[in-house]
Motif scaffolding. Structure first.
Motif, PDB file in Angstrom:
ATOM      1  N   ILE A   8      19.487   5.722  30.718  1.00  6.69           N
ATOM      2  CA  ILE A   8      20.344   5.533  31.887  1.00  6.69           C
ATOM      3  C   ILE A   8      21.524   4.656  31.492  1.00  6.69           C
ATOM      4  N   TRP A   9      22.712   5.110  31.829  1.00  5.09           N
ATOM      5  CA  TRP A   9      23.942   4.352  31.609  1.00  5.09           C
ATOM      6  C   TRP A   9      24.573   4.071  32.960  1.00  5.09           C
ATOM      7  N   LEU A  10      24.827   2.818  33.260  1.00  2.00           N
ATOM      8  CA  LEU A  10      25.518   2.430  34.486  1.00  2.00           C
ATOM      9  C   LEU A  10      26.880   1.885  34.101  1.00  2.00           C
ATOM     10  N   ILE A  11      27.929   2.583  34.484  1.00  2.00           N
ATOM     11  CA  ILE A  11      29.290   2.161  34.178  1.00  2.00           C
ATOM     12  C   ILE A  11      29.694   1.119  35.221  1.00  2.00           C
ATOM     13  N   LYS A  12      30.084  -0.070  34.756  1.00  2.00           N
ATOM     14  CA  LYS A  12      30.383  -1.179  35.659  1.00  2.00           C
ATOM     15  C   LYS A  12      31.871  -1.404  35.895  1.00  2.00           C
ATOM     16  N   SER A  13      32.727  -0.822  35.072  1.00  2.00           N
ATOM     17  CA  SER A  13      34.158  -1.075  35.250  1.00  2.00           C
ATOM     18  C   SER A  13      34.974   0.134  34.803  1.00  2.00           C
ATOM     19  N   GLY A  14      36.175   0.212  35.327  1.00  2.00           N
ATOM     20  CA  GLY A  14      37.135   1.201  34.864  1.00  2.00           C
ATOM     21  C   GLY A  14      37.956   0.592  33.718  1.00  2.00           C
ATOM     22  N   CYS A  15      38.957   1.301  33.271  1.00  2.00           N
ATOM     23  CA  CYS A  15      39.803   0.809  32.185  1.00  2.00           C
ATOM     24  C   CYS A  15      40.983   0.034  32.762  1.00  2.00           C
ATOM     25  N   SER A  16      41.171  -1.181  32.296  1.00  2.00           N
ATOM     26  CA  SER A  16      42.288  -2.000  32.771  1.00  2.00           C
ATOM     27  C   SER A  16      43.597  -1.650  32.059  1.00  2.00           C
ATOM     28  N   VAL A  17      43.513  -0.936  30.927  1.00  2.00           N
ATOM     29  CA  VAL A  17      44.710  -0.590  30.166  1.00  2.00           C
ATOM     30  C   VAL A  17      45.364   0.685  30.717  1.00  2.00           C
ATOM     31  N   CYS A  18      44.589   1.768  30.837  1.00  2.00           N
ATOM     32  CA  CYS A  18      45.178   3.031  31.306  1.00  2.00           C
ATOM     33  C   CYS A  18      44.935   3.287  32.799  1.00  2.00           C
ATOM     34  N   GLY A  19      44.102   2.470  33.442  1.00  2.00           N
ATOM     35  CA  GLY A  19      43.911   2.572  34.878  1.00  2.00           C
ATOM     36  C   GLY A  19      42.933   3.639  35.350  1.00  2.00           C
ATOM     37  N   LYS A  20      42.136   4.212  34.465  1.00  2.00           N
ATOM     38  CA  LYS A  20      41.160   5.229  34.865  1.00  2.00           C
ATOM     39  C   LYS A  20      40.009   4.562  35.631  1.00  2.00           C
ATOM     40  N   SER A  21      39.463   5.278  36.623  1.00  2.00           N
ATOM     41  CA  SER A  21      38.394   4.732  37.464  1.00  2.00           C
ATOM     42  C   SER A  21      37.031   4.861  36.772  1.00  2.00           C
ATOM     43  N   GLN A  22      36.020   4.223  37.366  1.00  2.00           N
ATOM     44  CA  GLN A  22      34.662   4.306  36.843  1.00  2.00           C
ATOM     45  C   GLN A  22      34.166   5.739  36.790  1.00  2.00           C
ATOM     46  N   GLU A  23      34.441   6.506  37.827  1.00  2.00           N
ATOM     47  CA  GLU A  23      33.977   7.894  37.893  1.00  2.00           C
ATOM     48  C   GLU A  23      34.615   8.752  36.796  1.00  2.00           C
ATOM     49  N   GLU A  24      35.927   8.573  36.589  1.00  2.00           N
ATOM     50  CA  GLU A  24      36.622   9.336  35.544  1.00  2.00           C
ATOM     51  C   GLU A  24      36.088   8.963  34.163  1.00  2.00           C
ATOM     52  N   ILE A  25      35.853   7.680  33.944  1.00  2.00           N
ATOM     53  CA  ILE A  25      35.321   7.211  32.659  1.00  2.00           C
ATOM     54  C   ILE A  25      33.933   7.814  32.423  1.00  2.00           C
ATOM     55  N   GLU A  26      33.065   7.753  33.438  1.00  2.00           N
ATOM     56  CA  GLU A  26      31.701   8.273  33.294  1.00  2.00           C
ATOM     57  C   GLU A  26      31.703   9.765  32.998  1.00  2.00           C
ATOM     58  N   LYS A  27      32.546  10.536  33.698  1.00  3.26           N
ATOM     59  CA  LYS A  27      32.633  11.992  33.444  1.00  3.26           C
ATOM     60  C   LYS A  27      33.044  12.274  32.003  1.00  3.26           C
ATOM     61  N   GLU A  28      34.054  11.564  31.535  1.00  3.84           N
ATOM     62  CA  GLU A  28      34.582  11.804  30.188  1.00  3.84           C
ATOM     63  C   GLU A  28      33.561  11.398  29.115  1.00  3.84           C
ATOM     64  N   LEU A  29      32.851  10.272  29.323  1.00  2.00           N
ATOM     65  CA  LEU A  29      31.836   9.846  28.354  1.00  2.00           C
ATOM     66  C   LEU A  29      30.706  10.851  28.282  1.00  2.00           C
ATOM     67  N   LYS A  30      30.295  11.422  29.429  1.00  2.00           N
ATOM     68  CA  LYS A  30      29.241  12.444  29.428  1.00  2.00           C
ATOM     69  C   LYS A  30      29.736  13.729  28.775  1.00  2.00           C
ATOM     70  N   LYS A  31      30.996  14.097  29.039  1.00  2.00           N
ATOM     71  CA  LYS A  31      31.580  15.314  28.459  1.00  2.00           C
ATOM     72  C   LYS A  31      31.635  15.226  26.932  1.00  2.00           C
ATOM     73  N   LYS A  32      31.953  14.038  26.421  1.00  2.67           N
ATOM     74  CA  LYS A  32      32.047  13.841  24.973  1.00  2.67           C
ATOM     75  C   LYS A  32      30.680  13.575  24.326  1.00  2.67           C
ATOM     76  N   GLY A  33      29.621  13.420  25.154  1.00  2.40           N
ATOM     77  CA  GLY A  33      28.277  13.201  24.613  1.00  2.40           C
ATOM     78  C   GLY A  33      28.016  11.777  24.160  1.00  2.40           C
ATOM     79  N   ILE A  34      28.835  10.831  24.594  1.00  2.48           N
ATOM     80  CA  ILE A  34      28.644   9.438  24.205  1.00  2.48           C
ATOM     81  C   ILE A  34      27.503   8.825  25.008  1.00  2.48           C
ATOM     82  N   ILE A  35      27.410   9.199  26.272  1.00  2.00           N
ATOM     83  CA  ILE A  35      26.293   8.706  27.089  1.00  2.00           C
ATOM     84  C   ILE A  35      25.477   9.884  27.605  1.00  2.00           C
TER      85      ILE A  35
END
Length: 76
Positions: free
Chosen positions: A49-76
């Motif tokens: 189980i991976w719980l994403i606690k924050s979005g990106c402060s540099v590019c401004g992506k939200s927690q949901e966008e980050i979680e989708k992309e990490l799952k798509k790339k197979g990192i989590i």
């Protein structure tokens, strides 16, 4: 509570730090069959189980966008 704090780099810009909580899956061993018969051992592992606690402060992506992309790339 079992688990550990992790920091991952942002999958979009690779500059920001994403704060996550990682809980590894548990392993359980079960015995099948009747008591008088030799039965089999079944080993099962629950998913991590991976719980994403924050979005990106540099590019401004939200927690949901980050979680989708990490799952798509197979990192989590």
């Amino acid at each position: 509570m079992r688990g550990q704090y992790e920091e991952l780099s942002c999958p979009f810009c690779d500059k920001g730090i994403i704060q996550c909580w990682y809980i590894p899956g548990a392993i359980s061993v079960k015995r099948s069959g009747a008591r008088s018969l030799p039965g089999k051992k079944v080993i099962e592992k629950s998913s991590d189980i991976w719980l994403i606690k924050s979005g990106c402060s540099v590019c401004g992506k939200s927690q949901e966008e980050i979680e989708k992309e990490l799952k798509k790339k197979g990192i989590i």
